[in-house]
Design an enzyme around this catalytic site. Structure first.
Site, PDB file in Angstrom:
ATOM      1  N   GLY A  30       0.815  -1.229   0.000  1.00  0.00           N
ATOM      2  CA  GLY A  30       0.000   0.000   0.000  1.00  0.00           C
ATOM      3  C   GLY A  30       0.837   1.262   0.000  1.00  0.00           C
ATOM      4  N   GLU A  31       2.100   1.150   0.346  1.00  0.00           N
ATOM      5  CA  GLU A  31       2.923   2.352   0.518  1.00  0.00           C
ATOM      6  C   GLU A  31       3.436   2.870  -0.835  1.00  0.00           C
ATOM      7  OE1 GLU A  31       6.906   3.428   2.942  1.00  0.00           O
ATOM      8  OE2 GLU A  31       5.825   1.628   3.583  1.00  0.00           O
TER       9      GLU A  31
END
Length: 1078
Positions: A30-31
């Site tokens: 997700g980063e």
């Protein structure tokens, strides 16, 4: 992660299917930073696997496209997105991503259709896969929650409706707002009166509670406008807020009250909370923050740092203001400072002192440190307006401030770890700003900018760069721009020092950045300041000698930039030592190419269309040899000679590794040396160029050709012959001589390997040179106004003698101080005279070339010095009267080394035609007494009338040698009758011409020729001697009446004795007693 991606094989796969395979293998984190690094590595790997593709200019294109495909998948297949992206929007979104060009529309269209048809499936994470058992429960609780929520909302709506109806007098139906979108039209109607109400409240009332409510109202209004992207409304409220801070130029901060301080705090709060939606409103906010910093300086009693005190104090006193005050002008203090005293100043400091409170300072700092939380578009707006405010701060001639510039450097540090896609957009704005600031006329400002750039670059370079990317190149571009546009020696020196420091500390991490570094040094190389040139050259030398040794593969992309940069150092005429040293470094670069061809072959880049085998040439050899040819064309004599030497030295040392078609390209560069268009304009320079550089190059070309005859003969022989013909046609005696000389060397050294076709070309070339350089005009030239000229005695005393054939340049210079005759007819016709002299000088050179060519043919067929040696032996033998003894010597010395045995009779006859044509021309000219006299009078003369005796005799001598050689060659036995006919004809003509000569000196010139003719005839066997003797007999009898030299008489005596014995009209030879020649 890198190792994992390197295991994947994308060879031959189209981009979308490669991306699908890539994303199916793992769950995308997700980063943002992690996704960025994955995409970056994917793009690099895809290009590495598909080196032959020509679609993407670099890995940057693949990187951006991968991102846009993921965005498209989310957009088209996510239920949350109501307005789906159209194909046109998608194509528009990808404009200019291919190195500022567009990818083909059909290609993007096919990607859109493929993604619309089937989304890119990513690996799901375990947390989201729910077991069927828990599903029912969670749905039940979810339903209950939603039900409760709806009931509560309904109750609230009813209450609100009842309340509204109670206070309303109009009997209109009431509609409940059921969706947050309903806020937009309501706010659209009410924003103007609301703004008026809040503004009046703030302006007229000093009650802190009222002010606080008004500020809160404005803050909420800005929030609503931001949420619904209502730009006009947002900008209006932000401007109102900015106006009430009293920090803008039109208001005076002496009136600053608590409510204004609160307004400043509200403005800062808005910047914190709604930063992502502020767009162009950032301009107002950042302008206020800039002015706030100035107010803080006043509040704390600190003066602006960046103003030179002397200038400020002097200018202020001129305008009748106390020193040190005009920095307060922007804050509306101008009307006060003239009469102010310390008490008033203390009052002002007190009123603005609150702006320096800890809470305000920290809050302002948080705007900049918090810039990392702004989204991709907002950060670009923020940076753009910060740069605009910085430009305003720096625009003042006497008091530039660097507050915003300092902040730009800070936010660059904070945001450098953003994903590359966002960072490159940010840097586009900041880099452009540094371009302008680095060229600021105020040196302090420019120094600060360059130093900040250096610090940022150091930090940026630490991150390194994957192959085929161009981030470093974009990042370091401001250094190039400043170097190009800023002429200040201090700043230029500083740029060089900064770049040198980067090279010394970050060399291992630099990849595409090398291009900018060499571009900066290229700019420095042509400078006139010794320190700048010296410093730049030192670093360039360090890169070539040391860095290339360790990191050659990383620097291949900019290898040609390095060579170009060195070439620029060579061409700086002000520093000859550096020039010579730079040529040595170019020679060193050639060593790298020779030792590491593999690195060049494996290097993939935007030149995907170059075959791997040719990359060594395109990226390695070609730039080196091309730049050396530029050096030869641009530099002074000593430097260009060194360049020429190194260029041919490289060819000789490494030519064995060159492909055939490389040679072809290479010689196109080499032949530029002889290009008329590129030669110097001035006659003296042109002459120097031809006698030195062209001359030197000509011999070097022949050496290279001889060394690499096998690969070169097929592709280059005709070009070389064309070049030699060019040299011979130039009006330069030295060059013309060299042309024929090189032709001779070329044929003598390689003739053994010539095929019959090559001999054809060679003989045709000689024939052409003979024809082009035949001075026909000598026979046709007529003086202008012949009658007048007949009276002219001596116009010129230039030392021309066709026997000695003076060179063109000497003719030109001597024409300058030729003597005038007492007869003044010359004066009226000076122009005609000068053009005649130019014509004569050209004709002289043609005469020289004819002689040289005759000698060349002789040397090629019989080997140099053979003929001379034979003449000397004949003469000596005649003196001893021992002709038979020398027979053996004369026959054997030539054939072993000369090219005679490699040539067919057709080739030899072709050369014979040339020689005899040349002989006949000379004969015609020498016989034309009237024409020679006219030329002599016009200035084409030495001490005697012009003649072509040497040409007449040497051409015939060479013809006779060839004919006699063929006549005694057993291989040509079938052709002997034809050869005999020709030989008899030539010899008879020669003898009858000799008898017709009236001049003693002319006959003397024929001595060795007659010796040759008679000696060679005497050596023939009896059966061949008979026809010759009977043919020549009457002419030889005629010859007896002349006063001949003893040697010739001895040979004639021999001849007549031989006739006696062969035709049996005398006693046997043995009965004769030998009498010495008288």
């Amino acid at each position: 992660m890198y190792c994992y991606v390197d295991q994947l094989d994308f060879c031959g796969r189209d981009f979308v299917s490669a991306l699908r395979t890539f994303l199916e293998g793992f769950r995308l984190p997700g980063e943002a930073q992690k996704i960025d690094r994955l995409m970056e590595k994917f793009a690099a790997r895809y290009l590495e696997c598909n080196q032959g593709q020509t679609l993407f200019a670099s890995a940057d294109t693949a990187y951006v496209l991968a991102y846009s495909i993921i965005m498209l998948t989310t957009d088209l297949h996510s239920p949350q997105v109501k307005n789906k992206m159209t194909k046109e929007q998608y194509i528009k979104m990808n404009r200019g991503i291919n190195d500022s060009k567009d990818l083909p529309e059909e290609y993007l269209s096919s990607i859109y259709d493929e993604i619309a048809g089937k989304k890119i499936a990513m690996k799901e994470s375990k947390e989201f896969s729910i077991t069927p058992k828990s599903t029912k429960q969670s749905v039940a609780s979810e339903k209950q929650r939603r039900l409760l929520y709806n009931m509560e909302m309904e109750q609230m709506a009813k209450t609100a409706k009842a309340l509204m109806e109670a206070v309303s007098h109009a009997q209109a139906p009431f509609f409940s707002a059921t969706h947050l979108e309903h806020v937009r039209p309501m706010f659209k109607l009410a924003w103007t009166p609301l703004l008026a109400a809040f503004s009046v409240g703030l302006q007229d009332c000093d009650d802190p509670d009222v002010a606080s409510l008004c500020l809160e109202g404005i803050r909420c209004a800005i929030r609503i406008a931001c949420i619904f992207s209502m730009q006009l409304e947002r900008d209006a409220y932000v401007q109102a807020l900015a106006r009430f801070t009293l920090l803008t130029a039109s208001s005076s901060i002496t009136e600053m009250k608590q409510k204004n301080i609160d307004t400043i705090k509200t403005l800062i709060t808005v910047a914190h909370t709604d930063g992502n939606y502020l767009g162009n409103s950032w301009h107002e906010i950042l302008r206020c923050i800039s002015q706030l910093e100035l107010a803080q300086l006043i509040g704390t009693g600190v003066k602006t740092r960046y103003i030179s005190g002397v200038v400020r104090d002097r200018e202020a006193s001129i305008r009748g203001l106390p020193p040190g005050t005009e920095e307060f002008m922007p804050l509306g203090l101008g009307n006060l400072v003239g009469s102010q005293d310390k008490r008033q100043m203390a009052h002002i400091q007190e009123s603005v002192g609150e702006t320096s409170s800890q809470s305000v300072v920290v809050a302002v700092d948080r705007i900049f440190t918090g810039s990392t939380r702004l989204d991709g578009n907002a950060i670009v707006d923020f940076v753009r307006w910060l740069c605009a405010v910085s430009m305003d701060e720096l625009a003042s001639a006497h008091q530039p401030r660097m507050f915003s510039l300092q902040k730009i450097v800070e936010i660059s540090y904070y945001n450098m770890n953003r994903i590359r896609l966002q960072w490159s957009r940010i840097w586009q704005v900041i880099g452009d700003h540094f371009n302008k600031v680095g060229c600021n006329p105020n040196e302090d400002v420019a120094i600060f900018a360059v130093d900040s750039l250096r610090q940022l670059s150091m930090k940026f370079l630490e991150k390194g760069e994957l192959a085929n990317f161009r981030f470093q190149k974009d990042f370091l571009r401001p250094f190039e721009h400043i170097m190009k546009k800023n002429r200040s020696p201090t700043i230029r020196d500083m740029v060089i020092r900064c770049v040198a420091q980067m090279v010394n500390s970050q060399a291992a991490n630099i990849r595409s950045g090398w291009k900018n570094i060499f571009s900066v040094f290229h700019q420095a190389a042509s400078d006139h300041d010794e320190t700048i040139v010296e410093l730049a050259f030192q670093t360039t030398g360090h890169i070539v000698m040391n860095t290339f040794k360790e990191h050659f593969a990383a620097a291949i992309d900019s290898f040609q930039d390095a060579v170009k940069c060195l070439s620029e150092f060579v061409c700086n005429a002000a520093f000859p030592d550096t020039s010579m040293e730079a040529i040595r470094l170019i020679r060193h670069c050639a060593k790298y190419v020779a030792e590491r061809p593999q690195a060049l072959r494996e290097y993939t880049s935007d030149d995907m269309n170059v075959a791997p085998g040719d990359r060594v040439w395109v990226r390695g050899w070609f730039p080196i040899l091309f730049e050396l040819s530029c050096i030869i064309n641009r530099c002074k004599l000593d430097v260009r000679t060194r360049g020429l030497t190194v260029m041919f030295e490289i060819m000789k040392s490494y030519g064995h590794t060159f492909e055939k078609h490389w040679w072809h390209d290479l010689f196109r560069i080499v032949f530029r040396i002889f290009d008329n268009m590129k030669l110097p304009e001035q006659q003296t320079e042109k002459t120097e160029w031809m006698t030195t550089t062209c001359n030197h190059a000509l011999y070097a070309i022949c050496d290279v050709f001889t060394q690499f005859y096998e690969p070169l003969s097929e592709i280059l022989l005709e070009d070389i012959f064309t070049q030699l013909q060019w040299c011979v046609k130039q009006d330069n005696e030295q060059l013309a001589r060299s042309g024929t000389n090189c032709l001779e060397n070329l044929v003598i050294l390689n003739g053994e390997k010539f095929s019959p076709e090559v001999w054809n070309v060679t003989c045709s070339c000689m024939l052409e040179i003979f024809q082009n350089t035949s001075p026909h005009v000598l026979l046709t030239w007529r003086p202008a106004g012949q009658d007048e000229d007949a009276a002219d005695g001596k116009h010129f005393d230039a030392d021309f003698d066709s026997q000695s054939q003076s060179s063109y340049d000497r003719a030109l210079s001597e024409r300058g101080h030729s003597q005038m005759s007492s007869d003044d007819t010359w004066k009226g016709k000076s122009n005609a005279r000068v053009s005649d002299q130019r014509l004569f000088a050209g004709l002289l050179i043609k005469c020289v070339v004819q002689l040289e060519l005759i000698q060349t043919v002789d040397n090629i067929v019989f080997f140099p010095a053979t003929s001379k040696k034979e003449d000397a032996e004949n003469m000596a033998a005649a003196q001893r009267d021992a002709l038979e003894e020398s027979e053996a010597d004369g026959e054997d010395s030539g054939p072993d080394q000369g090219m005679y045995r490699h040539m067919t009779s057709a080739h030899l006859f072709k050369l014979l035609d040339c020689l005899l044509e040349s002989h006949n021309f000379a004969k015609d000219f020498n016989s034309n007494n009237e024409q020679r006299t006219a030329l002599w009078r016009a200035g084409f003369k030495g001490k005697s009338k012009p003649n072509l005796l040497k040409q007449e005799t040497s051409s015939l001598a060479c013809s006779l040698r060839i004919l006699f050689k063929m006549y005694s060659d057993p291989k040509l036995q079938d052709s002997w009758p034809d050869i005999q006919t020709r030989l008899l004809l030539v010899c008879t003509e020669a003898l009858s011409y000799f008898i017709s000569l009236t001049s003693e000196s002319h006959r003397e010139a024929w001595n060795s020729l007659l010796m040759l003719l008679l000696t060679r005839t005497l050596r023939l066997p009896d059966d061949k001697f008979k026809p010759h003797a009977s043919c020549y007999y009457p002419h030889l009898c005629e010859m007896m009446q002349f006063d001949l030299i003893p040697e010739l008489r001895a040979v004639l005596r021999r001849f007549f004795l031989r006739i006696g014995s062969v035709f049996q009209i005398a006693a046997p030879e043995g009965a004769l007693t030998r009498t010495p020649a008288s």
